[in-house]
Motif scaffolding. Structure first.
Motif, short mmCIF file in Angstrom:
data_model
loop_
_atom_site.label_atom_id
_atom_site.label_comp_id
_atom_site.label_asym_id
_atom_site.label_seq_id
_atom_site.Cartn_x
_atom_site.Cartn_y
_atom_site.Cartn_z
N ARG A 139 -8.10 6.54 1.92
CA ARG A 139 -7.00 6.61 0.96
C ARG A 139 -6.86 8.06 0.49
O ARG A 139 -7.85 8.79 0.34
N GLU A 145 0.55 3.78 -3.20
CA GLU A 145 0.05 5.13 -2.93
C GLU A 145 1.11 6.18 -3.24
O GLU A 145 0.78 7.27 -3.71
N ARG A 185 -5.85 8.99 -2.44
CA ARG A 185 -6.20 9.09 -3.84
C ARG A 185 -7.58 8.48 -4.08
O ARG A 185 -8.05 7.64 -3.30
N LYS A 187 0.48 9.04 -6.09
CA LYS A 187 0.64 10.47 -5.78
C LYS A 187 1.64 11.13 -6.71
O LYS A 187 1.41 12.24 -7.21
N LEU A 203 -6.14 5.01 -7.56
CA LEU A 203 -5.85 3.64 -7.18
C LEU A 203 -6.94 2.73 -7.72
O LEU A 203 -8.12 3.09 -7.70
N THR A 213 -2.07 0.98 -10.14
CA THR A 213 -2.33 2.23 -10.86
C THR A 213 -2.41 1.86 -12.34
O THR A 213 -2.56 0.69 -12.69
N LEU A 259 0.83 -1.21 0.00
CA LEU A 259 0.00 0.00 0.00
C LEU A 259 0.86 1.26 0.00
O LEU A 259 0.54 2.24 -0.68
N ARG A 260 1.95 1.23 0.75
CA ARG A 260 2.85 2.40 0.75
C ARG A 260 3.43 2.63 -0.64
O ARG A 260 3.50 3.78 -1.11
#
Length: 205
Positions: free
Chosen positions: A184, A90, A186, A94, A100, A149, A86-87
């Motif tokens: 989240r 994301e 995004r 960004k 996402l 993405t 997830l890190r």
């Protein structure tokens, strides 16, 4: 062939996940060899392959013992890996100003049909309809969740579907989506087959 440098890279990745406080050194050693074998081109999914392609120094039976009796927390390992995924995703979303995406689908891991004389069959296997083969095939039915993405994707979670259980494929999908807690940064879009959100609760094969 010397795999030491490759093992060092796997070791560093485990350190980055913060696993040193959660798994013992023997378990750590087995996991490094397991990841090595899984990423080898000729790997076919057997313990013999894990032992051969990862150049494991111990006897092959130690791997069987590891999977069946070793006291290691699989859920904690998956949780730490999901946090890292997830890190990464994301940060990428960004940087590139992308939303996402969560993709849910099911697939069949086909196995060899057991002999009528077999005393033991592979646990969890059953007959499932394969849209690729247009017929019923013997194997495991898996529901999986990907996070991605437009440009990069990571496997996030999977669940084994049991036709004999009361839990439907939709229930398993909801369970995996529920593991993505928190807001989240995004926009998030969920991609799935149309029957997942339908009101009909029947379970496809």
């Amino acid at each position: 062939m010397n795999r030491l440098a490759y093992h060092q890279g796997i070791h560093k990745f485990f350190m980055m996940l913060g696993l040193a406080l959660h798994i013992s050194k023997p378990v750590w050693k087995h996991l490094v060899h397991l990841v090595d074998a899984l990423t080898t081109k000729r790997f076919s999914g057997t313990l013999t392959d894990v032992h051969h392609w990862s150049f494991h120094p111990n006897h092959r039976t130690t791997l069987s013992h590891f999977f069946t009796k070793s006291p290691w927390n699989e859920e904690r390992l998956l949780e730490k890996l999901q946090e890292w995924v997830l890190r990464q995703i994301e940060r990428l979303a960004k940087r590139t100003n992308q939303p996402l995406f969560l993709s849910i689908d099911d697939t069949i891991c086909q196995k060899t049909k057991p002999s009528s004389r077999a005393t033991h069959v592979i646990q969890g296997c059953d007959w499932h309809y394969s849209h690729k083969d247009h017929q019923m095939v013997w194997g495991h039915s898996l529901i999986w969740l990907m996070v991605h993405t437009f440009t990069q994707a990571f496997p996030f979670a999977f669940r084994l579907y049991d036709k004999k259980a009361e839990t439907s494929k939709m229930d398993l999908a909801i369970e995996m989506l529920s593991s993505l807690k928190g807001k989240r940064a995004r926009p998030v879009y969920v991609l799935m087959d149309s029957w997942y959100p339908s009101r009909n609760s029947s379970k496809p094969a």
